[in-house]
Design a protein around this motif. Structure first.
Motif, mmCIF file in Angstrom:
data_model
loop_
_atom_site.group_PDB
_atom_site.id
_atom_site.type_symbol
_atom_site.label_atom_id
_atom_site.label_comp_id
_atom_site.label_asym_id
_atom_site.label_seq_id
_atom_site.Cartn_x
_atom_site.Cartn_y
_atom_site.Cartn_z
ATOM 1 N N MET A 1 -108.356 -17.266 99.689
ATOM 2 C CA MET A 1 -107.043 -17.061 100.830
ATOM 3 C C MET A 1 -106.819 -15.889 101.154
ATOM 4 O O MET A 1 -106.760 -14.873 101.990
ATOM 5 C CB MET A 1 -105.988 -17.894 100.458
ATOM 6 C CG MET A 1 -104.855 -17.701 101.930
ATOM 7 S SD MET A 1 -105.832 -18.266 102.482
ATOM 8 C CE MET A 1 -104.587 -19.029 104.061
ATOM 9 N N LYS A 2 -106.878 -14.567 100.277
ATOM 10 C CA LYS A 2 -106.864 -13.571 100.095
ATOM 11 C C LYS A 2 -107.958 -12.870 100.896
ATOM 12 O O LYS A 2 -108.269 -11.895 101.595
ATOM 13 C CB LYS A 2 -106.810 -12.629 98.850
ATOM 14 C CG LYS A 2 -104.952 -13.514 98.133
ATOM 15 C CD LYS A 2 -104.449 -12.467 96.959
ATOM 16 C CE LYS A 2 -103.528 -13.239 96.280
ATOM 17 N NZ LYS A 2 -102.929 -12.517 94.661
ATOM 18 N N LYS A 3 -109.196 -12.948 100.383
ATOM 19 C CA LYS A 3 -109.989 -12.418 100.738
ATOM 20 C C LYS A 3 -110.393 -12.996 102.059
ATOM 21 O O LYS A 3 -110.765 -12.190 103.523
ATOM 22 C CB LYS A 3 -111.144 -13.257 99.835
ATOM 23 C CG LYS A 3 -113.183 -12.492 100.720
ATOM 24 C CD LYS A 3 -113.587 -13.710 99.841
ATOM 25 C CE LYS A 3 -115.014 -12.395 100.286
ATOM 26 N NZ LYS A 3 -116.249 -12.812 99.909
ATOM 27 N N PHE A 4 -110.261 -13.838 102.773
ATOM 28 C CA PHE A 4 -110.160 -14.551 104.138
ATOM 29 C C PHE A 4 -109.519 -13.846 104.563
ATOM 30 O O PHE A 4 -109.540 -12.891 106.049
ATOM 31 C CB PHE A 4 -110.008 -15.948 103.744
ATOM 32 C CG PHE A 4 -109.745 -16.878 105.524
ATOM 33 C CD1 PHE A 4 -110.937 -17.218 106.253
ATOM 34 C CD2 PHE A 4 -108.675 -17.103 105.626
ATOM 35 C CE1 PHE A 4 -110.421 -17.180 107.131
ATOM 36 C CE2 PHE A 4 -108.404 -17.680 107.640
ATOM 37 C CZ PHE A 4 -109.106 -17.440 108.395
ATOM 38 N N MET A 5 -107.606 -13.906 104.808
ATOM 39 C CA MET A 5 -106.929 -12.633 105.358
ATOM 40 C C MET A 5 -107.469 -11.084 105.762
ATOM 41 O O MET A 5 -107.267 -10.603 106.175
ATOM 42 C CB MET A 5 -105.392 -12.741 104.549
ATOM 43 C CG MET A 5 -105.022 -13.926 104.859
ATOM 44 S SD MET A 5 -104.639 -14.969 106.501
ATOM 45 C CE MET A 5 -103.671 -14.031 107.050
ATOM 46 N N ARG A 6 -108.153 -10.409 104.318
ATOM 47 C CA ARG A 6 -108.569 -9.162 104.368
ATOM 48 C C ARG A 6 -109.401 -9.711 104.993
ATOM 49 O O ARG A 6 -109.713 -8.626 105.997
ATOM 50 C CB ARG A 6 -109.070 -8.809 103.015
ATOM 51 C CG ARG A 6 -109.221 -7.765 102.979
ATOM 52 C CD ARG A 6 -109.667 -6.985 101.720
ATOM 53 N NE ARG A 6 -111.082 -7.813 101.430
ATOM 54 C CZ ARG A 6 -111.380 -8.395 99.612
ATOM 55 N NH1 ARG A 6 -110.443 -9.054 99.518
ATOM 56 N NH2 ARG A 6 -112.495 -9.375 99.562
ATOM 57 N N ASP A 7 -110.345 -10.347 104.921
ATOM 58 C CA ASP A 7 -111.804 -10.383 105.704
ATOM 59 C C ASP A 7 -111.189 -10.304 107.374
ATOM 60 O O ASP A 7 -112.379 -9.553 108.602
ATOM 61 C CB ASP A 7 -112.387 -11.339 105.567
ATOM 62 C CG ASP A 7 -113.424 -10.446 104.643
ATOM 63 O OD1 ASP A 7 -113.528 -9.779 104.432
ATOM 64 O OD2 ASP A 7 -114.136 -11.939 103.641
ATOM 65 N N ILE A 8 -110.246 -11.096 107.947
ATOM 66 C CA ILE A 8 -109.346 -11.535 109.402
ATOM 67 C C ILE A 8 -108.878 -9.898 109.700
ATOM 68 O O ILE A 8 -109.480 -10.078 111.487
ATOM 69 C CB ILE A 8 -108.549 -12.601 109.151
ATOM 70 C CG1 ILE A 8 -109.100 -13.884 109.181
ATOM 71 C CG2 ILE A 8 -108.113 -12.560 110.520
ATOM 72 C CD1 ILE A 8 -107.999 -15.333 108.928
ATOM 73 N N GLN A 9 -107.801 -9.453 108.974
ATOM 74 C CA GLN A 9 -107.793 -8.085 109.876
ATOM 75 C C GLN A 9 -109.026 -6.891 109.297
ATOM 76 O O GLN A 9 -108.755 -6.483 110.480
ATOM 77 C CB GLN A 9 -107.101 -7.559 108.097
ATOM 78 C CG GLN A 9 -105.561 -8.494 107.923
ATOM 79 C CD GLN A 9 -104.775 -7.817 107.209
ATOM 80 O OE1 GLN A 9 -105.439 -7.642 105.852
ATOM 81 N NE2 GLN A 9 -103.536 -8.873 107.078
#
Length: 73
Positions: free
Chosen positions: A14-22
């Motif tokens: 989830m953290k990686k997903f959020m970082r990638d979206i940002q």
């Protein structure tokens, strides 16, 4: 971005997903900002004209204007 490569039930994914979206949003925003035209004032003669990021020439006095943007996001 492919959502299938993330297991959103896992905290680390989830953290990686959020970082990638940002990252993707910032990249897209920077691209749009760089491609836009802006109203600027010539530092030499004060004429207001439209300019893009990079080198521009004042239509009134011919001075070269190097228009730069700094991103702080």
């Amino acid at each position: 971005m492919v959502i299938a490569k993330y297991n959103l039930g896992k905290s680390s994914d989830m953290k990686k997903f959020m970082r990638d979206i940002q990252r993707d949003i910032k990249t897209a925003a920077k691209k749009e900002i760089i491609q836009a035209e802006y109203e600027i004032e010539c530092p030499e003669c004060g004429t207001v004209s439209m300019a893009h990021v990079g080198r521009n020439i004042c239509p009134a006095c011919g001075k070269e204007i190097d228009f730069k943007l700094n991103f702080n996001f």
